[in-house]
Design a protein around this motif. Sequence first.
Motif, short mmCIF file in Angstrom:
data_model
loop_
_atom_site.label_atom_id
_atom_site.label_comp_id
_atom_site.label_asym_id
_atom_site.label_seq_id
_atom_site.Cartn_x
_atom_site.Cartn_y
_atom_site.Cartn_z
N GLY A 44 5.92 -21.72 -4.63
CA GLY A 44 7.19 -21.29 -4.07
C GLY A 44 7.83 -20.17 -4.88
O GLY A 44 8.32 -19.18 -4.33
N VAL A 45 7.79 -20.30 -6.20
CA VAL A 45 8.35 -19.27 -7.07
C VAL A 45 7.56 -17.97 -6.91
O VAL A 45 8.14 -16.88 -6.80
N ARG A 46 6.26 -18.06 -6.87
CA ARG A 46 5.43 -16.85 -6.70
C ARG A 46 5.68 -16.18 -5.36
O ARG A 46 5.74 -14.95 -5.26
N ASN A 47 5.83 -16.97 -4.32
CA ASN A 47 6.09 -16.40 -2.99
C ASN A 47 7.45 -15.70 -2.96
O ASN A 47 7.58 -14.64 -2.34
N ARG A 52 10.45 -10.49 -3.15
CA ARG A 52 11.34 -9.53 -3.83
C ARG A 52 10.60 -8.24 -4.15
O ARG A 52 11.13 -7.14 -3.95
N LEU A 53 9.39 -8.36 -4.64
CA LEU A 53 8.61 -7.17 -4.97
C LEU A 53 8.27 -6.37 -3.72
O LEU A 53 8.29 -5.13 -3.75
N GLN A 54 7.98 -7.05 -2.63
CA GLN A 54 7.68 -6.35 -1.38
C GLN A 54 8.91 -5.58 -0.90
O GLN A 54 8.78 -4.45 -0.44
N ASP A 55 10.09 -6.18 -1.05
CA ASP A 55 11.32 -5.48 -0.68
C ASP A 55 11.52 -4.22 -1.53
O ASP A 55 11.90 -3.17 -1.02
N ARG A 56 11.26 -4.34 -2.82
CA ARG A 56 11.40 -3.18 -3.71
C ARG A 56 10.40 -2.10 -3.35
O ARG A 56 10.72 -0.90 -3.37
N ILE A 57 9.18 -2.48 -3.00
CA ILE A 57 8.16 -1.51 -2.60
C ILE A 57 8.64 -0.76 -1.36
O ILE A 57 8.52 0.46 -1.28
N GLU A 58 9.18 -1.50 -0.40
CA GLU A 58 9.68 -0.86 0.82
C GLU A 58 10.82 0.09 0.51
O GLU A 58 10.89 1.18 1.08
N GLN A 59 11.73 -0.30 -0.40
CA GLN A 59 12.84 0.58 -0.79
C GLN A 59 12.30 1.87 -1.41
O GLN A 59 12.78 2.97 -1.09
N TYR A 60 11.34 1.74 -2.31
CA TYR A 60 10.79 2.92 -2.97
C TYR A 60 10.02 3.80 -2.00
O TYR A 60 10.05 5.03 -2.11
N GLU A 61 9.32 3.20 -1.05
CA GLU A 61 8.61 4.00 -0.05
C GLU A 61 9.60 4.77 0.82
O GLU A 61 9.38 5.95 1.13
#
Length: 96
Positions: A44-47, A52-61
């Motif tokens: 659960g913690v990893r997911n 969160r990391l996927q959201d940051r990747i989308e923001q940076y893209e």
Amino acid sequence: MQKSDSVGAENTKAKRIAISATVAGVLLIVFLVVILVIQFAKIGVRNAEKGRLQDRIEQYEKLNQETEKDIEFYKTQEGLRMLAVMNGWKKGTGGK
């Protein structure tokens, strides 16, 4: 009398072994359930971190795409003129 005593002792010994095996089995199951719960918590913690990391990747893209559009604009004559005006260039002064 000795036969009944030995049969009773064997019966008691068998009961003790059965009880010990049952306790060991229950402890093993409890231990495995605890490990399973811990693993689910880690998943659960990893997911959550992955989300969160996927959201940051989308923001940076998105930021990268916007920046690329700005770069393309500033490569045009109009963009260069706008940059020059923003940095103090005045029309008709020859850049002075």
